[in-house]
Design an enzyme around this catalytic site. Structure first.
Site, mmCIF file in Angstrom:
data_model
loop_
_atom_site.group_PDB
_atom_site.id
_atom_site.type_symbol
_atom_site.label_atom_id
_atom_site.label_comp_id
_atom_site.label_asym_id
_atom_site.label_seq_id
_atom_site.Cartn_x
_atom_site.Cartn_y
_atom_site.Cartn_z
ATOM 1 N N TYR A 69 0.835 -1.207 0.000
ATOM 2 C CA TYR A 69 0.000 0.000 0.000
ATOM 3 C C TYR A 69 0.868 1.254 0.000
ATOM 4 C CZ TYR A 69 0.742 0.933 5.027
ATOM 5 O OH TYR A 69 1.298 1.222 6.257
ATOM 6 N N CYS A 70 0.234 2.386 -0.276
ATOM 7 C CA CYS A 70 0.907 3.682 -0.260
ATOM 8 C C CYS A 70 -0.076 4.725 0.267
ATOM 9 C CB CYS A 70 1.428 4.041 -1.651
ATOM 10 S SG CYS A 70 0.136 4.258 -2.890
ATOM 11 N N ARG A 71 -0.012 5.928 -0.233
ATOM 12 C CA ARG A 71 -0.923 6.974 0.213
ATOM 13 C C ARG A 71 -2.246 6.922 -0.543
ATOM 14 N NH1 ARG A 71 -2.810 11.278 -1.153
ATOM 15 N NH2 ARG A 71 -2.374 13.421 -1.256
ATOM 16 N N ILE A 97 -3.590 4.369 1.937
ATOM 17 C CA ILE A 97 -3.904 4.529 3.348
ATOM 18 C C ILE A 97 -4.909 5.662 3.577
ATOM 19 C CG2 ILE A 97 -1.998 6.099 3.884
ATOM 20 C CD1 ILE A 97 -1.616 4.479 6.521
#
Length: 106
Positions: A69-71, A97
């Site tokens: 995952y990332c932003r 996220i």
């Protein structure tokens, strides 16, 4: 990936639940170290997208379940593509996220 898959956004909340139920799974946050320190999903490992090649040294078994995952989901998609091209066979791009409703760790 089919055309219709382009319109399906990953659900990070479902992805985290799947991660928790998967034996031997690794949760990888590909944001920068600074972003990670500001808050991340508990038990996540920070491997920034810029250094994603380090995954090959850290996780040598290519069928290790990797949940990325990332932003927002853009960097996680890039990381998942890199990992797939590197021979990993069990990659889950769970998105960004920003849409996570669970506990955040600092």
């Amino acid at each position: 990936m089919g055309l219709f898959n382009l319109f399906n956004k990953a659900d990070i909340n479902k992805g985290v639940e799947e991660y928790k139920k998967t034996p031997g799974a690794v949760l990888i946050d590909v944001r920068t170290a600074e972003e990670f320190e500001e808050g991340h999903i508990p038990q996540a490992v920070n491997i920034p997208l810029q250094t994603i090649e380090e995954t090959k040294e850290m996780y040598t078994i290519k069928d290790t379940p990797l949940f990325v995952y990332c932003r927002s989901g853009a960097r996680s998609a890039q990381a998942a593509g890199y990992l797939e091209a590197s021979g990993y066979t069990n990659i889950h791009d769970i998105g960004g996220i920003m849409n996570y409703t669970g506990q955040i760790e600092k």
